[in-house]
Design an enzyme around this catalytic site. Structure first.
Site, PDB file in Angstrom:
ATOM      1  N   THR A 253     -27.533 -65.707  33.991  1.00  0.00           N
ATOM      2  CA  THR A 253     -26.420 -65.522  33.169  1.00  0.00           C
ATOM      3  C   THR A 253     -25.162 -65.124  34.057  1.00  0.00           C
ATOM      4  OG1 THR A 253     -27.964 -64.531  31.360  1.00  0.00           O
ATOM      5  CG2 THR A 253     -25.544 -64.438  30.910  1.00  0.00           C
TER       6      THR A 253
ATOM      7  N   TYR B 226     -38.574 -61.948  39.058  1.00  0.00           N
ATOM      8  CA  TYR B 226     -38.047 -62.657  37.890  1.00  0.00           C
ATOM      9  C   TYR B 226     -39.093 -63.864  37.468  1.00  0.00           C
ATOM     10  CZ  TYR B 226     -34.775 -64.692  34.678  1.00  0.00           C
ATOM     11  OH  TYR B 226     -34.224 -65.247  33.499  1.00  0.00           O
TER      12      TYR B 226
ATOM     13  N   LYS C  24     -39.389 -58.714  35.843  1.00  0.00           N
ATOM     14  CA  LYS C  24     -38.607 -59.173  34.602  1.00  0.00           C
ATOM     15  C   LYS C  24     -39.367 -60.607  33.929  1.00  0.00           C
ATOM     16  CE  LYS C  24     -34.435 -61.387  33.088  1.00  0.00           C
ATOM     17  NZ  LYS C  24     -33.201 -62.222  33.422  1.00  0.00           N
TER      18      LYS C  24
ATOM     19  N   VAL D 139     -34.062 -56.543  30.333  1.00  0.00           N
ATOM     20  CA  VAL D 139     -32.939 -57.151  31.147  1.00  0.00           C
ATOM     21  C   VAL D 139     -32.485 -58.238  30.046  1.00  0.00           C
ATOM     22  CG1 VAL D 139     -32.093 -58.288  33.158  1.00  0.00           C
ATOM     23  CG2 VAL D 139     -34.074 -56.630  33.344  1.00  0.00           C
TER      24      VAL D 139
END
Length: 299
Positions: free
Chosen positions: A54, A142, A170, A210
């Site tokens: 992001t 992640y 995550k 998250v």
């Protein structure tokens, strides 16, 4: 809000994966980043992930990444966990980014699964442990196979959890069954990386989020997790259902595109996107307004 960390919640509970604000001419907007970071922490975030997907990390330079982490630390580093995204599909490059983030004072590292080159599980293991060995910071893995092309298998997660600095994951795999087994077997602190599954993942052992939608609904996410932890599952469910239009609207297209549009609508720092990301069309902006309003977001 004080900076707190426990073995169960090494990065707190509510984190937002922050966009990278740019100026009108496309340069890094460090002042805007500090103002946005302050806004997000004031809203209730325990931490911010900087230089993630992001944050448009594929299109920012190494120097920009370091400058951004330093600026956000200056703004909120005494009140929130500042987690630096350092994952690439090149282990050596990721190690360089990890060391640079550590040098400027980041509190932790987010390391995404190597994308495009599709390494085997042993390659993933060596990649993640190599980065964790190279810097003295706690690491959040992640796992996002929809983007990377390769999942981190449960067996690999269990092996990775043996490393003293690999403390969290995550999860954007979208598989509650695999998540259940991996949480139970690995002992990693589990963070939802898929906003629509925030509440369901709590039910199988996740400790926090998250979030992308945290840019616009952090107080609601905080209320949701507080209610769940307090045992008020009905209230948590009601908040989850209220946020469904926001979850849907923010991911009708690429999340950073909708997030920057939403921030601009609220008068917060965002700026343009870097190619190949593009601004929303006027029709997409109108739909976003409808979606956010349906979820109670004031514009």
């Amino acid at each position: 809000m004080a900076l707190t960390s426990t073995p169960q919640t090494p990065f707190g509970r509510v984190l937002t994966a922050m966009v990278t604000p740019f100026t009108a001419d496309g340069a890094l907007d460090l002042d805007g980043a500090q103002r946005l970071a302050t806004h997000l922490v004031d809203a209730g975030n325990d931490g911010l992930v900087i230089n993630g997907t992001t944050g448009e990390s594929p299109t920012t330079s190494d120097a920009e990444k370091t400058d951004l982490v330093r600026a956000v630390l200056e703004a909120v580093g005494d009140r929130a966990h500042v987690v630096a995204g350092v994952g690439t599909n090149d282990t050596h490059h990721s190690i360089e980014l990890a060391r640079a983030a550590e040098q400027v004072g980041a509190h932790g590292l987010l390391v995404v699964t190597p994308y495009y080159n599709k390494p085997p599980q042993e390659g993933l293991y060596r990649h993640f442990t190599g980065i964790a060995d190279a810097a003295g910071l706690p690491v959040m893995l992640y796992d996002i196979p929809g983007r990377s092309g390769v999942p981190i298998n449960s067996e690999t997660l269990v092996r990775l959890a043996e490393h003293p600095r690999i403390v969290a994951n995550k999860d954007a795999k979208g598989d509650l069954g695999r998540a259940s087994w991996s949480i139970a077997r690995s002992g990693l602190a589990w963070y939802s990386g898929d906003d629509m599954l925030n509440l369901p993942l709590l039910s199988v052992g996740a400790v926090g989020f998250v979030s992308v939608v945290g840019h616009v609904v952090t107080p609601e996410l905080r209320a949701l997790i507080d209610a769940y932890i307090a045992g008020d599952v009905q209230k948590a469910t009601e908040i989850h259902q209220k946020l469904l239009p926001v979850y849907t609207g923010m991911f009708r297209t690429q999340g950073v595109m909708t997030t920057k549009a939403a921030l601009t609508l609220q008068g917060l720092p965002a700026g343009p996107l870097r190619a190949p990301m593009i601004e929303l069309t006027s029709e997409e902006i109108e739909q976003l307004k409808i979606d956010l309003a349906a979820g109670g977001v004031q514009l």
